[in-house]
Write an enzyme that holds these catalytic residues in place. Structure first.
Site, PDB file in Angstrom:
ATOM      1  N   TYR A   1       1.401  -1.180  -0.518  1.00  0.00           N
ATOM      2  CA  TYR A   1      -0.032   0.110   0.034  1.00  0.00           C
ATOM      3  C   TYR A   1       1.102   1.387   0.242  1.00  0.00           C
ATOM      4  O   TYR A   1       0.783   2.332  -0.687  1.00  0.00           O
ATOM      5  CB  TYR A   1      -0.828  -0.140   1.041  1.00  0.00           C
TER       6      TYR A   1
ATOM      7  N   ASN B   1     -12.102  -1.092  -5.262  1.00  0.00           N
ATOM      8  CA  ASN B   1     -11.830  -1.505  -7.092  1.00  0.00           C
ATOM      9  C   ASN B   1     -13.098  -1.984  -7.450  1.00  0.00           C
ATOM     10  O   ASN B   1     -13.234  -3.511  -7.169  1.00  0.00           O
ATOM     11  CB  ASN B   1     -10.448  -1.658  -7.773  1.00  0.00           C
TER      12      ASN B   1
ATOM     13  N   CYS C   1      -5.945  -5.693  -8.000  1.00  0.00           N
ATOM     14  CA  CYS C   1      -5.250  -5.402  -6.043  1.00  0.00           C
ATOM     15  C   CYS C   1      -5.309  -6.174  -5.440  1.00  0.00           C
ATOM     16  O   CYS C   1      -4.969  -5.974  -4.624  1.00  0.00           O
ATOM     17  CB  CYS C   1      -7.016  -4.614  -5.618  1.00  0.00           C
ATOM     18  N   HIS C   2      -5.370  -7.893  -6.059  1.00  0.00           N
ATOM     19  CA  HIS C   2      -4.675  -8.705  -4.737  1.00  0.00           C
ATOM     20  C   HIS C   2      -3.069  -8.708  -5.345  1.00  0.00           C
ATOM     21  O   HIS C   2      -2.612  -9.725  -4.190  1.00  0.00           O
ATOM     22  CB  HIS C   2      -5.080  -9.807  -5.760  1.00  0.00           C
TER      23      HIS C   2
ATOM     24  N   GLU D   1      -0.412 -16.542  -9.938  1.00  0.00           N
ATOM     25  CA  GLU D   1       0.621 -16.306  -9.971  1.00  0.00           C
ATOM     26  C   GLU D   1       2.351 -16.949  -9.362  1.00  0.00           C
ATOM     27  O   GLU D   1       3.117 -15.817 -10.294  1.00  0.00           O
ATOM     28  CB  GLU D   1       0.185 -14.476 -10.146  1.00  0.00           C
TER      29      GLU D   1
END
Length: 210
Positions: free
Chosen positions: A144, A167, A175-176, A202
């Site tokens: 953040y 979002n 945003c993850h 990912e």
């Protein structure tokens, strides 16, 4: 500001993290909603009807298996670039998004290329989300504080967290990939198990054993 007379359409697609609600306008993908049961869909469509001035229409056919664009196999594009379906084709945007999501969850897509309609966000939130889309690629994370610094507001890390929670385009605007400075996952509107699953997909976190 409330937009009026905006035509939009919607569909729900199954994914490994549960059904996702997709809403698109003629400008691009406008909303992605987690855990899209009947209640969530009804509540979201009512909110969008008030915002757009017209009720979103259901996609008249299931999303097709349109191949994802080759551009999506490389680094994540910026917001709205390399569109898989041009503006003026809301149903086409939905079908292209469904195809890209399927490829993403198969591990074959690293950057979404569908056009995005950003009208459901604005101000500071929009600045942060655009910075996120531009600067945090597949397989990487930012804090953040990183995003607060990126938009020139170093004291606004908490506000960045609120922007992530607001979002309208999660997964596609990732945003993850935003985590706490101390190494924790931070919050997530889709739930922490969903965040863990996306980060595991990912390669950021190990895949769950069960």
């Amino acid at each position: 500001m409330t937009a009026t007379n905006v035509q939009s359409c919607w569909t729900v697609v199954p994914t490994p993290i549960g059904p996702l609600l997709l809403v698109a306008t003629d400008a691009g993908l406008a909303t992605v909603g987690f855990h899209a049961d009947e209640r969530l869909v009804s509540r979201t469509l009512a909110r969008l009807t008030a915002r757009f001035g017209e009720e979103p229409t259901a996609l008249p056919e299931p999303p097709g298996a349109r191949p994802a664009p080759e551009a999506g196999r490389g680094p994540a594009p910026g917001p709205g670039t390399a569109p898989a379906s041009g503006p003026g084709d809301g149903p086409g945007v939905l079908r292209a998004t469904a195809a890209e999501l399927a490829a993403y969850f198969r591990g074959e897509l690293r950057g979404f290329g569908v056009p995005l309609d950003w009208r459901l966000t604005g101000g500071f939130n929009a600045r942060v989300l655009h910075a996120l889309a531009r600067t945090v690629p597949y397989g990487e994370v930012a804090t953040y504080q990183d995003l607060a610094d990126a938009v020139g507001e170093p004291g606004a890390a908490r506000a960045v967290g609120m922007a992530m929670g607001a979002n309208p385009l999660p997964v596609v605007v990732p945003c993850h990939r935003v985590v706490a400075s101390g190494g924790g996952l931070g919050g997530f509107g889709g739930g922490l198990e969903t965040k863990r699953a996306l980060l595991a997909l990912e390669g950021v976190l190990p895949a769950p054993l069960f």
